[in-house]
Design an enzyme around this catalytic site. Structure first.
Site, short mmCIF file in Angstrom:
data_model
loop_
_atom_site.label_atom_id
_atom_site.label_comp_id
_atom_site.label_asym_id
_atom_site.label_seq_id
_atom_site.Cartn_x
_atom_site.Cartn_y
_atom_site.Cartn_z
N ASP A 108 37.35 49.63 43.74
CA ASP A 108 35.91 49.07 43.20
C ASP A 108 35.34 47.98 43.45
O ASP A 108 34.61 48.54 45.01
CB ASP A 108 37.65 48.15 43.00
CG ASP A 108 37.98 47.19 44.06
OD1 ASP A 108 37.72 47.85 45.43
OD2 ASP A 108 38.58 46.12 44.42
N ARG A 114 39.78 49.04 47.48
CA ARG A 114 40.33 49.59 46.81
C ARG A 114 39.67 51.20 46.56
O ARG A 114 39.14 50.97 46.16
CB ARG A 114 41.01 49.37 45.01
CG ARG A 114 42.11 47.83 45.45
CD ARG A 114 42.22 47.82 43.98
NE ARG A 114 42.80 46.45 44.39
CZ ARG A 114 43.47 45.65 43.35
NH1 ARG A 114 44.70 46.76 43.11
NH2 ARG A 114 44.18 44.15 43.72
N ARG A 118 40.94 32.87 40.86
CA ARG A 118 40.05 33.68 40.53
C ARG A 118 40.51 32.60 39.11
O ARG A 118 40.48 32.35 38.66
CB ARG A 118 40.37 35.25 40.27
CG ARG A 118 40.61 35.84 41.18
CD ARG A 118 41.24 37.02 41.37
NE ARG A 118 40.90 37.72 42.54
CZ ARG A 118 41.56 39.37 42.73
NH1 ARG A 118 41.20 39.82 41.85
NH2 ARG A 118 41.52 39.84 43.63
N THR A 127 47.61 35.71 44.09
CA THR A 127 47.82 37.07 45.98
C THR A 127 46.61 37.22 46.51
O THR A 127 47.01 37.39 47.32
CB THR A 127 48.11 38.71 44.79
OG1 THR A 127 48.86 38.32 43.96
CG2 THR A 127 48.60 39.20 46.05
N GLU A 155 49.52 49.97 49.71
CA GLU A 155 50.26 49.17 48.37
C GLU A 155 50.26 50.28 46.69
O GLU A 155 49.02 50.59 47.24
CB GLU A 155 50.26 47.73 47.65
CG GLU A 155 49.05 47.73 47.67
CD GLU A 155 48.47 45.71 47.87
OE1 GLU A 155 49.78 45.53 48.03
OE2 GLU A 155 47.44 45.49 47.99
N ASP A 159 34.88 45.27 45.53
CA ASP A 159 34.68 44.54 46.86
C ASP A 159 35.04 45.49 47.85
O ASP A 159 34.91 45.67 48.97
CB ASP A 159 35.72 43.66 46.72
CG ASP A 159 36.93 43.41 46.56
OD1 ASP A 159 37.20 44.11 45.86
OD2 ASP A 159 37.58 43.06 47.52
N SER A 190 48.72 49.73 44.35
CA SER A 190 47.90 49.35 43.54
C SER A 190 46.03 49.53 44.33
O SER A 190 45.50 49.16 43.88
CB SER A 190 47.25 47.65 42.72
OG SER A 190 47.60 46.92 44.21
N LYS A 237 38.10 34.47 48.34
CA LYS A 237 39.48 34.20 49.13
C LYS A 237 38.69 33.93 50.74
O LYS A 237 37.64 34.17 51.19
CB LYS A 237 40.31 35.85 48.87
CG LYS A 237 38.97 36.42 49.32
CD LYS A 237 39.78 37.96 49.69
CE LYS A 237 39.55 39.04 50.08
NZ LYS A 237 40.57 40.74 49.53
N SER A 294 37.59 40.77 43.03
CA SER A 294 37.66 42.73 43.02
C SER A 294 37.39 43.47 42.29
O SER A 294 36.71 43.19 41.41
CB SER A 294 39.62 42.52 43.13
OG SER A 294 39.55 44.14 43.47
#
Length: 554
Positions: free
Chosen positions: A312, A317, A48, A44, A399, A314, A401, A164, A154
Site C-alpha cells: 500500500d 501492508r 486522518r 487506530t 493482523e 506507505d 488487514s 501519526k 495508508s
C-alpha cells in the site's frame, strides 16, 4: 455493501482527485475547534482526514506537531526525530508544516536525504523504514532516544491525509500517548495556534537541527538480516513487485540491484491522483493491496511471475499474488508465513509466540498448535505487538488487514510497525526455499486442518454510529445461537491481554463474527469465518449485520 460496477476497472477521469483544489484547501480552510468532525482525532493509526472536509488542514498539522514537541519535552525524549512522508497529495504540504514547527522548537529532525530520482529533493519514506531507523538508533541506548512521525493515510483514497506518531519503541503509539497528543493539539486549535512555534520552511531546511538521513540505504542495507536473499537470488525463479505508486517506489529498484534478485519492478510511476489504480469495491480509488478489486491489474499478470506482490501507499501492508491461486486472502498468507517462519528460523527462541488480532483467521490457531507455538490474541491494532517484538517474546505479529512484521534471522527486532516490504520478500523466499508458492503452501495447510471460509465486509458509518458500535456489549446479543450453532463466547476483551476490542466478537464451535468500527475511515467492519462453507458464512454475516443494524438504529 453492494459492489460497484466500476470495481476492478481504471477510474474515470471525472472521478480523479482535483489536486490544486485539495492543496489549496489545505492552506485556505480553518477548522472549527468546536466541531468534532474538524478536530484532531487519532484513530487506530494517527489522525486522518481530508482538506475537502476541513478535517486535515495546515492548522491540524501545526497544532499536532506542536503537541508532539510538548509530549517529547514532558517525557524527556531528546534524541533525533525521524520524519517521512508517502505519496498522497496532502503528505508533502503536511511535511512542510511539520518541519516548520519542529525546527522552531529546536527538535533534532532527520529528513530523507533525497535520491537521483527526486533530484535531491526530500523523497518518500515507507513506514517500516522509519520504525527500523528508530530501533537501530536506540539500540543499546538508555537516554537520548529517537522517535518518529509518519505522514500517511495508508491505503486511503487520494483526497485523504494522515499523520501519526511513533514513540521510542518504533511502533504505533499507544492510546495513552495519542490521547495526550490529541487533546493538546485540540487545545492549540481552540487557542487559534497562539502557542504554536513556527519558522518558515526555508529557515527550517537550513536549521542546524534539520539533518539529511539516507533512509533508503539504511533500510535496504539491512534486509539480508531478515530475509534469505541468497535463496531468492539463486532460485532461478521470477518475481514481480508493484509499489502501487507508494513510498517504496525508489526502494524496490535498489533492493533488486543490491541483492541481485530476479525481481522486476513493474511500475515506478508516482502520480498523486493514482489514476493507474483499479478502483476498489465501492468505486473509490484505494491503494488496498489486499483487495481483489484494487489489485486486479497485478492479478491479471499473475502468470508472468512465480510470485508477485504489492504494498500500500506507505508500504506497511502487503498483497501476495501466487501463480497457483492468484491473490491470497491476507489470513491465508499470514498462516503460510507463520508456518514457514517458525520452521525455518532455527535461531529464534523456542518460546517465541505468535501474535494475532482476534479478527484474524482461526487457521492461525491450527497452524500454531501444529508447530507447538503459543498464540497471543489481541485487539485490532499493531501497537499490541510492539513490546513482544522488541523483547523477542513474539517471533511474528500480524493482523487480518495484511499488516505484519517478524524478527530478523537471528531473533532480533527489525521493525515494530507493519512491514509490507519484508512480507513481500518473504513470499519470494518461501517459494525459492520450498519449491511451492504461498498459494500451494496454503492448500497444503487446508488438507491438514480443513478449509475455513473467511470474509470481511465494510459498510458506511458516521462518527456517531461508529461510537455506538464501539460501545457494543455482550448483553446486546440476546440470541442463544449463531447460524444454527450454540454461542460459546461473547467477547468485548481480547483473550491475550484483556484489552477492550472496541466492538464485539461472537463465537461458536462452527464459526464466529466480530463487528467493530474502522479507526481510519467512515465505515464499520464485520469479520466472519465459517468452518462449514460459504452458505453457513452467509448466515453468520446476515445475523451479524442484523445485530449491527439494530444497534445503529437504536
Amino acid at each position: 455493501m453492494g459492489i460497484s460496477p466500476q470495481a476492478g476497472r481504471l477510474p474515470e477521469e471525472n472521478t480523479l482527485a482535483n489536486l490544486p483544489r485539495l492543496v489549496s484547501r489545505y492552506y485556505s480552510e480553518r477548522p472549527d475547534p468546536s466541531d468534532p468532525g474538524q478536530q484532531v482525532a487519532f484513530g487506530t493509526s494517527g489522525h486522518r482526514g481530508s482538506s475537502l472536509k476541513t478535517s486535515f488542514n495546515e492548522w491540524h498539522i501545526l497544532a499536532t506537531t506542536q503537541a508532539i514537541c510538548e509530549y517529547r519535552e514532558a517525557q524527556g525524549i531528546d534524541g533525533p526525530l525521524y520524519i517521512g512522508m508517502d505519496t498522497h497529495a496532502l503528505s508533502e504540504p503536511a511535511f512542510v508544516s511539520a518541519l516548520e514547527v519542529l525546527a522552531a522548537n529546536g527538535v533534532e529532525t532527520r529528513i530523507d536525504a533525497g535520491c537521483e530520482e527526486t533530484e535531491g529533493e526530500v523523497g518518500y519514506t515507507p513506514t517500516p523504514a522509519i520504525s527500523n531507523a528508530i530501533l537501530v538508533y536506540n539500540q543499546g541506548r538508555t537516554s537520548g532516544l529517537a522517535d518518529g512521525i509518519v505522514i500517511t493515510p495508508s491505503h486511503n483514497p487520494p483526497a485523504d491525509g494522515g499523520f501519526k506518531y511513533n514513540p521510542t519503541n518504533g511502533g504505533p503509539a499507544d492510546t495513552s500517548v495519542t490521547g495526550w497528543i490529541q487533546d493538546r493539539a485540540n487545545a492549540h486549535l481552540a487557542d487559534g495556534l497562539a502557542n504554536v512555534k513556527r519558522v518558515t520552511y526555508a529557515e527550517a531546511l537550513e536549521a542546524p537541527t534539520t539533518q539529511r538521513f539516507d533512509f533508503v540505504d539504511s533500510y535496504v542495507g539491512g534486509l539480508d538480516k531478515v530475509i534469505d536473499m541468497a535463496a531468492i537470488r539463486a532460485s532461478g525463479l521470477t518475481f514481480g513487485v508493484d509499489p502501487l505508486g507508494g513510498a517504496g517506489v525508489h526502494y524496490w529498484p535498489r533492493i533488486a540491484k543490491k541483492y541481485d534478485l530476479p525481481l522486476e519492478v513493474i511500475s515506478t510511476t508516482v502520480d498523486p491522483t493514482f489514476r493507474f489504480m483499479r478502483v476498489d469495491w465501492d468505486g473509490k480509488i484505494r491503494m488496498d493491496c489486499s483487495s481483489p478489486h484494487a489489485m486486479a491489474g497485478l492479478i491479471e499478470n499473475k502468470d508472468r511471475f512465480d510470485v508477485s506482490f504489492a504494498c500500500d501507499t506507505d508500504h506497511d501492508r502487503h498483497g501476495i499474488v501466487a501463480r497457483s491461486t492468484g491473490l491470497l486472502n491476507p489470513n491465508h498468507y499470514l498462516a503460510v508465513a507463520i508456518e514457514y517462519l517458525f520452521t525455518h528460523r532455527p535461531n529464534w527462541s523456542e518460546t517465541a509466540a505468535i501474535g494475532k488480532t482476534l479478527v484474524s483467521s482461526s487457521m492461525i490457531d491450527y497452524v500454531a498448535e501444529g508447530i507447538g507455538r503459543k498464540v497471543i490474541e489481541v485487539p485490532v491494532g499493531f501497537k499490541w505487538f510492539v513490546d513482544g517484538l522488541i523483547d523477542g517474546s513474539l517471533g511474528f505479529g500480524g493482523e487480518e488487514s495484511a499488516g505484519a512484521s517478524f524478527l530478523t534471522l537471528d531473533g532480533k527486532p527489525w521493525s515494530t510497525d507493519k512491514d509490507g516490504i519484508i512480507l513481500g520478500l518473504l513470499a519470494a523466499e518461501i517459494t525459492a526455499v520450498t519449491g511451492k508458492d504461498p498459494g500451494e503452501r496454503y492448500q497444503a495447510l487446508t488438507e491438514r486442518f480443513g478449509s475455513p471460509v473467511y470474509e470481511r465486509v465494510d459498510a458506511p458509518a458516521n462518527r456517531e454510529q461508529k461510537a455506538k458500535l464501539k460501545a457494543l456489549s455482550p448483553e446486546q446479543v440476546t440470541a442463544k445461537t449463531l447460524a444454527g450453532h450454540p454461542i460459546t463466547r461473547k467477547l468485548t476483551e481480547a483473550p491475550g491481554n484483556g484489552a477492550a476490542i472496541g466492538g464485539l466478537k461472537v463465537v461458536t464451535d462452527a464459526g464466529w463474527f466480530a463487528a467493530r468500527p474502522s479507526g481510519t475511515e467512515d465505515v464499520y467492519k464485520i469479520y466472519a469465518e465459517s468452518f462449514e462453507g460459504e452458505a453457513h458464512l452467509k448466515r453468520i454475516q446476515e445475523e451479524a449485520k442484523a445485530l449491527v443494524d439494530s444497534v445503529l438504529a437504536g
